[in-house]
Design a protein around this motif. Structure first.
Motif, PDB file in Angstrom:
ATOM      1  N   PHE A  35     -56.580  19.599  89.790  1.00  0.00           N
ATOM      2  CA  PHE A  35     -55.237  19.376  90.314  1.00  0.00           C
ATOM      3  C   PHE A  35     -54.468  18.477  89.343  1.00  0.00           C
ATOM      4  CE2 PHE A  35     -58.079  16.256  92.120  1.00  0.00           C
ATOM      5  CZ  PHE A  35     -57.382  15.058  92.087  1.00  0.00           C
ATOM      6  N   THR A  36     -53.188  18.713  89.246  1.00  0.00           N
ATOM      7  CA  THR A  36     -52.360  18.035  88.247  1.00  0.00           C
ATOM      8  C   THR A  36     -51.844  16.688  88.743  1.00  0.00           C
ATOM      9  OG1 THR A  36     -51.675  20.193  87.390  1.00  0.00           O
ATOM     10  CG2 THR A  36     -50.329  18.289  86.771  1.00  0.00           C
ATOM     11  N   VAL A  37     -51.891  15.689  87.861  1.00  0.00           N
ATOM     12  CA  VAL A  37     -51.395  14.349  88.167  1.00  0.00           C
ATOM     13  C   VAL A  37     -50.609  13.829  86.969  1.00  0.00           C
ATOM     14  CG1 VAL A  37     -53.343  13.805  89.683  1.00  0.00           C
ATOM     15  CG2 VAL A  37     -53.488  13.265  87.249  1.00  0.00           C
ATOM     16  N   LYS A  87     -49.862  11.087  75.546  1.00  0.00           N
ATOM     17  CA  LYS A  87     -49.232  12.192  74.831  1.00  0.00           C
ATOM     18  C   LYS A  87     -49.528  13.561  75.444  1.00  0.00           C
ATOM     19  CE  LYS A  87     -52.815  13.060  71.316  1.00  0.00           C
ATOM     20  NZ  LYS A  87     -53.125  13.012  69.862  1.00  0.00           N
ATOM     21  N   ALA A  88     -50.418  13.588  76.429  1.00  0.00           N
ATOM     22  CA  ALA A  88     -50.794  14.856  77.070  1.00  0.00           C
ATOM     23  C   ALA A  88     -49.608  15.479  77.801  1.00  0.00           C
ATOM     24  CB  ALA A  88     -51.946  14.638  78.043  1.00  0.00           C
ATOM     25  N   LYS A  89     -49.432  16.757  77.637  1.00  0.00           N
ATOM     26  CA  LYS A  89     -48.378  17.478  78.354  1.00  0.00           C
ATOM     27  C   LYS A  89     -48.816  17.769  79.789  1.00  0.00           C
ATOM     28  CE  LYS A  89     -46.500  19.671  74.199  1.00  0.00           C
ATOM     29  NZ  LYS A  89     -46.221  20.964  73.516  1.00  0.00           N
ATOM     30  N   LYS A  90     -50.147  17.847  79.979  1.00  0.00           N
ATOM     31  CA  LYS A  90     -50.668  18.135  81.308  1.00  0.00           C
ATOM     32  C   LYS A  90     -51.984  17.411  81.531  1.00  0.00           C
ATOM     33  CE  LYS A  90     -51.559  22.040  84.437  1.00  0.00           C
ATOM     34  NZ  LYS A  90     -51.604  23.525  84.540  1.00  0.00           N
ATOM     35  N   ILE A  91     -52.055  16.631  82.601  1.00  0.00           N
ATOM     36  CA  ILE A  91     -53.278  15.927  82.964  1.00  0.00           C
ATOM     37  C   ILE A  91     -53.779  16.493  84.288  1.00  0.00           C
ATOM     38  CG2 ILE A  91     -54.328  13.718  83.569  1.00  0.00           C
ATOM     39  CD1 ILE A  91     -52.144  12.337  81.933  1.00  0.00           C
ATOM     40  N   GLN A  92     -55.050  16.858  84.298  1.00  0.00           N
ATOM     41  CA  GLN A  92     -55.658  17.387  85.524  1.00  0.00           C
ATOM     42  C   GLN A  92     -56.918  16.595  85.841  1.00  0.00           C
ATOM     43  OE1 GLN A  92     -55.819  21.461  83.810  1.00  0.00           O
ATOM     44  NE2 GLN A  92     -54.979  22.115  85.794  1.00  0.00           N
ATOM     45  N   LEU A  93     -57.183  16.455  87.123  1.00  0.00           N
ATOM     46  CA  LEU A  93     -58.385  15.778  87.580  1.00  0.00           C
ATOM     47  C   LEU A  93     -59.253  16.746  88.367  1.00  0.00           C
ATOM     48  CD1 LEU A  93     -56.869  12.392  88.849  1.00  0.00           C
ATOM     49  CD2 LEU A  93     -57.597  13.003  86.530  1.00  0.00           C
ATOM     50  N   GLN A  94     -60.517  16.393  88.469  1.00  0.00           N
ATOM     51  CA  GLN A  94     -61.466  17.266  89.164  1.00  0.00           C
ATOM     52  C   GLN A  94     -62.529  16.405  89.837  1.00  0.00           C
ATOM     53  OE1 GLN A  94     -63.690  19.816  86.461  1.00  0.00           O
ATOM     54  NE2 GLN A  94     -63.661  21.503  87.914  1.00  0.00           N
ATOM     55  N   TYR A  95     -62.726  16.605  91.128  1.00  0.00           N
ATOM     56  CA  TYR A  95     -63.765  15.878  91.856  1.00  0.00           C
ATOM     57  C   TYR A  95     -65.117  16.535  91.620  1.00  0.00           C
ATOM     58  CZ  TYR A  95     -59.943  13.721  94.540  1.00  0.00           C
ATOM     59  OH  TYR A  95     -58.819  13.034  94.916  1.00  0.00           O
ATOM     60  N   ASP A  96     -66.161  15.731  91.739  1.00  0.00           N
ATOM     61  CA  ASP A  96     -67.515  16.264  91.572  1.00  0.00           C
ATOM     62  C   ASP A  96     -68.472  15.368  92.359  1.00  0.00           C
ATOM     63  OD1 ASP A  96     -69.634  17.762  90.721  1.00  0.00           O
ATOM     64  OD2 ASP A  96     -69.453  17.275  88.597  1.00  0.00           O
ATOM     65  N   GLY A  97     -68.669  15.666  93.631  1.00  0.00           N
ATOM     66  CA  GLY A  97     -69.483  14.801  94.467  1.00  0.00           C
ATOM     67  C   GLY A  97     -68.608  13.811  95.216  1.00  0.00           C
ATOM     68  N   PRO A  98     -69.128  12.601  95.527  1.00  0.00           N
ATOM     69  CA  PRO A  98     -68.348  11.595  96.259  1.00  0.00           C
ATOM     70  C   PRO A  98     -67.033  11.292  95.532  1.00  0.00           C
ATOM     71  CG  PRO A  98     -70.637  10.947  96.148  1.00  0.00           C
ATOM     72  CD  PRO A  98     -70.500  12.142  95.248  1.00  0.00           C
ATOM     73  N   ARG A  99     -65.962  11.165  96.297  1.00  0.00           N
ATOM     74  CA  ARG A  99     -64.650  10.948  95.677  1.00  0.00           C
ATOM     75  C   ARG A  99     -64.345   9.481  95.417  1.00  0.00           C
ATOM     76  NH1 ARG A  99     -60.620  15.456  98.415  1.00  0.00           N
ATOM     77  NH2 ARG A  99     -61.952  17.263  97.959  1.00  0.00           N
ATOM     78  N   LYS A 100     -65.109   8.583  95.994  1.00  0.00           N
ATOM     79  CA  LYS A 100     -64.882   7.146  95.806  1.00  0.00           C
ATOM     80  C   LYS A 100     -66.204   6.441  95.513  1.00  0.00           C
ATOM     81  CE  LYS A 100     -60.401   6.739  97.020  1.00  0.00           C
ATOM     82  NZ  LYS A 100     -59.349   6.035  96.257  1.00  0.00           N
TER      83      LYS A 100
END
Length: 215
Positions: A35-37, A87-100
């Motif tokens: 997802f984009t942030v 400088k990134a034009k697009k930053i995306q994150l991805q969960y993998d297991g526990p979110r916190k």
């Protein structure tokens, strides 16, 4: 007979529903959809703030300290991460297991313009070691890249002998309570220490959250 059939049907529906929910929870334990942030603040080589999720700790990688403690390649890793994010034009994150994690930081894989930032950090030789709290989707790939970086003597490994560093530092037997920096403290307390602990030092609590040298 009709009553029995109704009971059986109800049990089947409940079971299917439970299975669906359980499967959904299980699916969250694997790398989820990207997802984009947007970047709101860059802290160092493995920590940043993003819209939607707040303070985030990059999954699996541990770069040298660069704020209160100035460890070798700490500033270099921080500058590289911040430059890539800014400088990134697009930053995306991805969960993998526990979110916190237990410090309430969001745990994520970070993608910059389609490239996994953790992978880039390892290839540059800016990852000191890995923290392994579970099985992650890109773990095996990063371990291979780490070994290659060590072999090629890049970054942190330019003046060190190649060695396996993909395991968490083991806690030695000691009664020491005063440490020069987080590197020394983590040899005894791998996950840092809270305020009130005998080894806590406010100078090592870089984000002033009441926990020194947390990962």
């Amino acid at each position: 007979m009709k009553s029995l059939l109704k009971v059986i049907s109800a049990i089947m529906i409940f079971t299917l529903g439970f299975t669906f929910v359980f499967s959904g929870e299980k699916a969250e334990a694997r790398a989820g959809a990207k997802f984009t942030v947007k970047l709101t603040k860059c802290v160092d080589g493995d920590t940043a703030y993003f819209t939607k999720v707040g303070k985030s700790r990059f999954l699996y990688v541990d770069t040298p300290e660069s704020t209160i403690q100035h460890e070798a390649y700490g500033k270099t890793a921080a500058n590289y991460t911040c430059s890539m994010l800014k400088k990134a034009k697009k930053i995306q994150l991805q969960y993998d297991g526990p979110r916190k994690d237990k410090y309430n930081r969001t745990l994520v894989w970070v993608w910059v313009d389609g490239k996994l930032l953790q992978k880039l950090l390892v290839q540059k030789g800016y990852v000191e070691k890995f923290y392994d709290y579970g099985t992650y989707s890109y773990e095996s790939e990063l371990i291979k890249l780490q070994k290659q970086a060590q072999k090629n003597r890049v970054g942190l490994w330019s003046k060190k002998k190649a060695s396996s560093s993909n395991s968490t530092t083991k806690k030695p037997s000691t009664s020491k309570t005063s440490f020069k920096n987080c590197t020394e403290l983590r040899k005894v307390y791998p996950n840092g220490v809270p305020k009130g602990h005998k080894a806590y030092d406010s100078k090592m609590d870089r984000d002033k959250d009441g926990y020194a040298c947390e990962r």
